[in-house]
Design a protein around this motif. Sequence first.
Motif, PDB file in Angstrom:
ATOM      1  N   VAL A 486      40.130  42.562  28.037  1.00 14.73           N
ATOM      2  CA  VAL A 486      40.610  43.884  28.056  1.00 14.73           C
ATOM      3  C   VAL A 486      42.152  43.823  29.080  1.00 14.73           C
ATOM      4  O   VAL A 486      42.081  43.152  30.332  1.00 14.73           O
ATOM      5  N   CYS A 487      43.015  44.304  28.500  1.00 13.49           N
ATOM      6  CA  CYS A 487      44.155  44.479  29.537  1.00 13.49           C
ATOM      7  C   CYS A 487      44.577  45.800  29.732  1.00 13.49           C
ATOM      8  O   CYS A 487      44.477  46.744  28.916  1.00 13.49           O
ATOM      9  N   THR A 488      45.138  46.179  30.765  1.00 12.26           N
ATOM     10  CA  THR A 488      45.476  47.447  31.161  1.00 12.26           C
ATOM     11  C   THR A 488      46.679  48.112  30.755  1.00 12.26           C
ATOM     12  O   THR A 488      46.805  49.361  30.684  1.00 12.26           O
ATOM     13  N   GLN A 542      36.502  36.358  16.977  1.00 15.10           N
ATOM     14  CA  GLN A 542      35.384  35.857  18.062  1.00 15.10           C
ATOM     15  C   GLN A 542      35.735  36.483  19.415  1.00 15.10           C
ATOM     16  O   GLN A 542      34.976  36.887  20.145  1.00 15.10           O
ATOM     17  N   LEU A 543      37.149  36.591  19.650  1.00 19.01           N
ATOM     18  CA  LEU A 543      37.707  37.071  20.855  1.00 19.01           C
ATOM     19  C   LEU A 543      38.751  38.263  20.475  1.00 19.01           C
ATOM     20  O   LEU A 543      39.771  38.145  19.767  1.00 19.01           O
ATOM     21  N   LEU A 544      38.288  39.382  20.891  1.00 17.03           N
ATOM     22  CA  LEU A 544      39.235  40.537  20.947  1.00 17.03           C
ATOM     23  C   LEU A 544      40.031  41.046  22.238  1.00 17.03           C
ATOM     24  O   LEU A 544      39.370  41.243  22.939  1.00 17.03           O
ATOM     25  N   VAL A 545      41.192  40.800  22.089  1.00 19.09           N
ATOM     26  CA  VAL A 545      42.282  41.116  23.121  1.00 19.09           C
ATOM     27  C   VAL A 545      42.399  42.887  23.089  1.00 19.09           C
ATOM     28  O   VAL A 545      42.756  43.217  21.928  1.00 19.09           O
ATOM     29  N   ALA A 546      42.069  43.628  24.031  1.00 22.05           N
ATOM     30  CA  ALA A 546      42.295  45.092  23.598  1.00 22.05           C
ATOM     31  C   ALA A 546      42.737  45.952  24.955  1.00 22.05           C
ATOM     32  O   ALA A 546      42.755  45.252  26.096  1.00 22.05           O
ATOM     33  N   THR A 547      43.247  46.993  24.796  1.00 21.67           N
ATOM     34  CA  THR A 547      43.523  47.815  25.851  1.00 21.67           C
ATOM     35  C   THR A 547      42.413  48.710  26.076  1.00 21.67           C
ATOM     36  O   THR A 547      41.399  48.328  25.242  1.00 21.67           O
ATOM     37  N   LEU A 561      29.967  39.063  26.081  1.00 21.65           N
ATOM     38  CA  LEU A 561      31.254  38.858  27.305  1.00 21.65           C
ATOM     39  C   LEU A 561      32.433  39.841  27.289  1.00 21.65           C
ATOM     40  O   LEU A 561      32.980  39.935  26.132  1.00 21.65           O
ATOM     41  N   MET A 562      32.488  40.344  28.370  1.00 22.54           N
ATOM     42  CA  MET A 562      33.731  41.100  28.844  1.00 22.54           C
ATOM     43  C   MET A 562      34.614  40.706  29.731  1.00 22.54           C
ATOM     44  O   MET A 562      33.828  40.462  30.671  1.00 22.54           O
ATOM     45  N   VAL A 563      35.787  40.423  29.695  1.00 16.67           N
ATOM     46  CA  VAL A 563      36.705  40.113  30.827  1.00 16.67           C
ATOM     47  C   VAL A 563      37.784  41.113  30.794  1.00 16.67           C
ATOM     48  O   VAL A 563      38.287  41.727  29.952  1.00 16.67           O
ATOM     49  N   ILE A 564      37.789  41.917  32.220  1.00 16.57           N
ATOM     50  CA  ILE A 564      38.653  42.936  32.356  1.00 16.57           C
ATOM     51  C   ILE A 564      39.814  42.538  33.164  1.00 16.57           C
ATOM     52  O   ILE A 564      39.552  42.354  34.546  1.00 16.57           O
ATOM     53  N   ASP A 565      40.971  42.344  32.819  1.00 17.11           N
ATOM     54  CA  ASP A 565      42.290  42.061  33.575  1.00 17.11           C
ATOM     55  C   ASP A 565      42.562  43.151  34.504  1.00 17.11           C
ATOM     56  O   ASP A 565      42.583  44.261  34.210  1.00 17.11           O
ATOM     57  N   ASN A 566      42.997  42.579  35.709  1.00 17.19           N
ATOM     58  CA  ASN A 566      43.490  43.465  36.822  1.00 17.19           C
ATOM     59  C   ASN A 566      42.474  44.776  36.848  1.00 17.19           C
ATOM     60  O   ASN A 566      42.988  45.993  36.911  1.00 17.19           O
ATOM     61  N   ALA A 567      41.180  44.476  37.078  1.00 23.36           N
ATOM     62  CA  ALA A 567      40.377  45.329  37.128  1.00 23.36           C
ATOM     63  C   ALA A 567      40.416  46.209  38.251  1.00 23.36           C
ATOM     64  O   ALA A 567      40.025  47.347  38.476  1.00 23.36           O
ATOM     65  N   GLU A 568      41.266  45.917  39.267  1.00 25.57           N
ATOM     66  CA  GLU A 568      41.388  46.570  40.581  1.00 25.57           C
ATOM     67  C   GLU A 568      42.248  47.782  40.298  1.00 25.57           C
ATOM     68  O   GLU A 568      42.257  48.783  41.078  1.00 25.57           O
ATOM     69  N   ARG A 569      42.904  47.951  39.137  1.00 19.06           N
ATOM     70  CA  ARG A 569      43.798  49.044  38.883  1.00 19.06           C
ATOM     71  C   ARG A 569      42.872  50.081  38.413  1.00 19.06           C
ATOM     72  O   ARG A 569      43.304  51.174  38.058  1.00 19.06           O
ATOM     73  N   LEU A 570      41.668  49.969  37.801  1.00 16.20           N
ATOM     74  CA  LEU A 570      41.005  50.979  37.070  1.00 16.20           C
ATOM     75  C   LEU A 570      39.905  51.616  37.954  1.00 16.20           C
ATOM     76  O   LEU A 570      39.500  51.087  38.963  1.00 16.20           O
ATOM     77  N   VAL A 592      33.203  40.343  33.337  1.00 10.04           N
ATOM     78  CA  VAL A 592      34.078  39.359  34.642  1.00 10.04           C
ATOM     79  C   VAL A 592      35.041  40.359  34.765  1.00 10.04           C
ATOM     80  O   VAL A 592      35.970  40.665  33.964  1.00 10.04           O
ATOM     81  N   LEU A 593      35.212  40.737  36.130  1.00  2.00           N
ATOM     82  CA  LEU A 593      36.366  41.696  36.612  1.00  2.00           C
ATOM     83  C   LEU A 593      37.201  40.634  37.385  1.00  2.00           C
ATOM     84  O   LEU A 593      36.896  40.145  38.333  1.00  2.00           O
ATOM     85  N   MET A 594      38.578  40.666  36.672  1.00  2.00           N
ATOM     86  CA  MET A 594      39.134  39.727  37.070  1.00  2.00           C
ATOM     87  C   MET A 594      40.409  40.603  38.077  1.00  2.00           C
ATOM     88  O   MET A 594      40.638  41.695  37.835  1.00  2.00           O
ATOM     89  N   TYR A 595      40.460  40.049  39.335  1.00  2.70           N
ATOM     90  CA  TYR A 595      41.416  41.026  40.225  1.00  2.70           C
ATOM     91  C   TYR A 595      42.382  39.923  40.900  1.00  2.70           C
ATOM     92  O   TYR A 595      42.505  38.869  40.787  1.00  2.70           O
ATOM     93  N   GLN A 596      43.402  40.649  41.276  1.00  2.00           N
ATOM     94  CA  GLN A 596      44.635  39.940  41.858  1.00  2.00           C
ATOM     95  C   GLN A 596      44.827  40.225  43.399  1.00  2.00           C
ATOM     96  O   GLN A 596      44.681  41.652  43.618  1.00  2.00           O
ATOM     97  N   HIS A 597      44.896  39.426  44.223  1.00  2.00           N
ATOM     98  CA  HIS A 597      44.994  39.615  45.858  1.00  2.00           C
ATOM     99  C   HIS A 597      46.685  40.099  45.941  1.00  2.00           C
ATOM    100  O   HIS A 597      47.346  40.044  45.265  1.00  2.00           O
ATOM    101  N   PRO A 598      46.730  41.207  47.066  1.00  2.00           N
ATOM    102  CA  PRO A 598      45.848  41.729  48.058  1.00  2.00           C
ATOM    103  C   PRO A 598      45.057  42.845  47.361  1.00  2.00           C
ATOM    104  O   PRO A 598      45.955  43.597  46.764  1.00  2.00           O
ATOM    105  N   LEU A 599      43.683  43.006  47.607  1.00  2.00           N
ATOM    106  CA  LEU A 599      43.036  44.219  47.344  1.00  2.00           C
ATOM    107  C   LEU A 599      43.057  45.309  48.245  1.00  2.00           C
ATOM    108  O   LEU A 599      42.967  45.028  49.716  1.00  2.00           O
ATOM    109  N   SER A 600      43.156  46.459  47.944  1.00  2.00           N
ATOM    110  CA  SER A 600      43.216  47.704  48.934  1.00  2.00           C
ATOM    111  C   SER A 600      41.714  47.874  49.091  1.00  2.00           C
ATOM    112  O   SER A 600      40.867  47.233  48.591  1.00  2.00           O
ATOM    113  N   GLU A 601      41.364  48.523  50.236  1.00  2.00           N
ATOM    114  CA  GLU A 601      40.136  49.065  50.615  1.00  2.00           C
ATOM    115  C   GLU A 601      39.440  49.550  49.609  1.00  2.00           C
ATOM    116  O   GLU A 601      37.997  49.439  49.110  1.00  2.00           O
ATOM    117  N   THR A 602      40.092  50.636  49.051  1.00  2.18           N
ATOM    118  CA  THR A 602      39.256  51.443  47.879  1.00  2.18           C
ATOM    119  C   THR A 602      39.088  50.524  46.799  1.00  2.18           C
ATOM    120  O   THR A 602      37.872  50.540  46.195  1.00  2.18           O
TER     121      THR A 602
END
Length: 690
Positions: A486-488, A542-547, A561-570, A592-602
Amino acid sequence: MTVSGSIELSDLKGVGPSTLEKLEKLGLNSVYDLLFHMPLRYEDKTRITEMAELRPLQTVQIQGEVVKAYIIQGRKPILVCEISDGLGLVSLKFFNFFYSQRIKMKAGSLIRAYGEVRAGSRGLDMLHPEYQHLQSASEPLAEYLTPVYPKSDGLSQKLLRKLIAQVLERLAAGQVDVTDHVPESHLQAHELPTLNEAIQAIHQPDSGTSTELMLNWSHPAQHRMMLEEILVHLLNLKKLKADIQSAGATALKIIEQQQQAFDAQLSFTLTGAQDRVIAEIHHDLQLDKPMQRLLQGDVGSGKTVVAAAAIMAALNNGHQAALMAPTEILAEQHLKTLSAFFSDKKLVFLSGSLNTADRRQALEEIATDADLIIGTHALFQEQVNYRNLALVVIDEQHRFGVQQRLALKQKGEASANIPHTLIMTATPIPRTLAQTVYANLDVSVIDELPPNRKQINTLLLSNEKMVQLAERIKKACGQGEQAYWVCTLIDESEKLHAIAATERMQELMEWFPELNIGLVHGRLKSEEKHQVMQAFVDNRIQLLVATTVIEVGVDVPNASLMVIDNAERLGLSQLHQLRGRVGRGNRQSHCVLMYQHPLSETAKIRLQTMRETNDGFAIARQDLKLRGPGEILGSRQTGAMAFRLINIERDHALINQARELAQELLETHPRACEQMVERWNQQQQDLAKI
């Protein structure tokens, strides 16, 4: 409470056409609105703090003689005015100033200033404080804490205070009539002031009032005003519920043999929670007054089969039912699922993307021989005429505007009968929030998942560890499983650092040349989306790329299996909904929640919450703390959330008190309830009717 209609905003000094327009933009359309325009915070200008007592980060009022004033030249000139009270010295600094300010700051002149104290390089500073020149050191101080109000462009705090002070004067003189409908016995029992006293205390708190209590919304005067607001809200919704139920509805007979036949065709056994909720719905449907029920159920709890049991009752009685979903993907999913339940009935699909010929045929069938109509917002459009609509089911209700929901329900009113309404949500709503916002609805909760459901294992992974993730995907798909990525965003955004779905798909095709990879997003045409989703369902992809278009409704049991790109945005709710697309089969599933540094406290709290629990109601409670009710319910639920004072998470004890009081007043003082509801905004009444 009633407010005299003889006093208009235009009667107040300082209110001309321009000011009137600015007040209206702020939602201030009457003197009543001014009285209830509550301060955001307070400033304490009732006393002077000696400079020797000052500490950094204090917000205080000081007074002293000008020692000297000068301008520091640099890239941006700074005006500095040093004042002293004989015990200490503070530098007032101004980065934006007029030269005339410097001229007036003569040595020996008196200045009174209010602001935050900071530690500067040469002592204590105040940056851009409020200040005034004094003729005498004994000039009077403010008599009460100074309120700071929400404002819009062109409305100064000084003007708002002046206008509210005028209304308070008229209130004291009896020119504005405030009637307190809450019984004196209740006020005394809970140590609350009268409404009149509360209004006065909030706008003009005396010097003895605790600033801390006021800032924390813990003062008795504030509690009294908050009680008034939530009480009127609850009374209004209870009145609306009573008004709707006074109208006629088609009583749908529940035939036990047909219910047993329905249960027998299922390939699974209903949970105890599903049985209980179906019984609650069937009880309502047999009455000759419209059902108004909200069905809550966590992801995968089995809401669709409950909706099917309700639809069965309408169809077995010879009436139509309609199910409205927010997206075509979800509507098509419902069409496929319900076709299996009602193979002997005529089902019609209606969406905005149908071509002219198919749409014309669908409209004709809806008006004549269709039994179950499934679709998107197209179901309530003007050209759609139902034969005898008896039940409306609305899925993922928070994605529709309240006016859209109301329009669909009104489609059944041609026969003078209002259709029964079942509103479903897979976004768990905390109990206090549901009882407050949906006080006009009966609430059913599926609080039990099917016994074969396995907990989804949730992992947090920095996007720097993409290689390890690639190996996990290869292994899963190599064993016959399927995965979502999943891409945002659809397109690249450098500002948000989110990788676009289109670009990610190209990258994944290079990584996994042996896999069939598909792409689905909201900009694809309906037929294209359908083809891609069907290929995924059939395991040809086999692999679905989706918003996030796959957030709700998509049901592929083999996807584990689910991968969520930039999960910190949701937000938490959206993350939980997306995670619910896996774990629908017998395999152990992973998210799998993929995230990008730096993360906010929230963001850290959100991701940690997702890792620790699969409980949608626990997630919803945390989401309520982080984002508030408006985001939980959907930004379009404007009418339901027009609270000025109440904070649903903070004030649950007060809300419970108001709920008990509302019931008591309805039984003992019905006329007082009517008078309180009469002043409720008409638009909010309309928006609350569904």
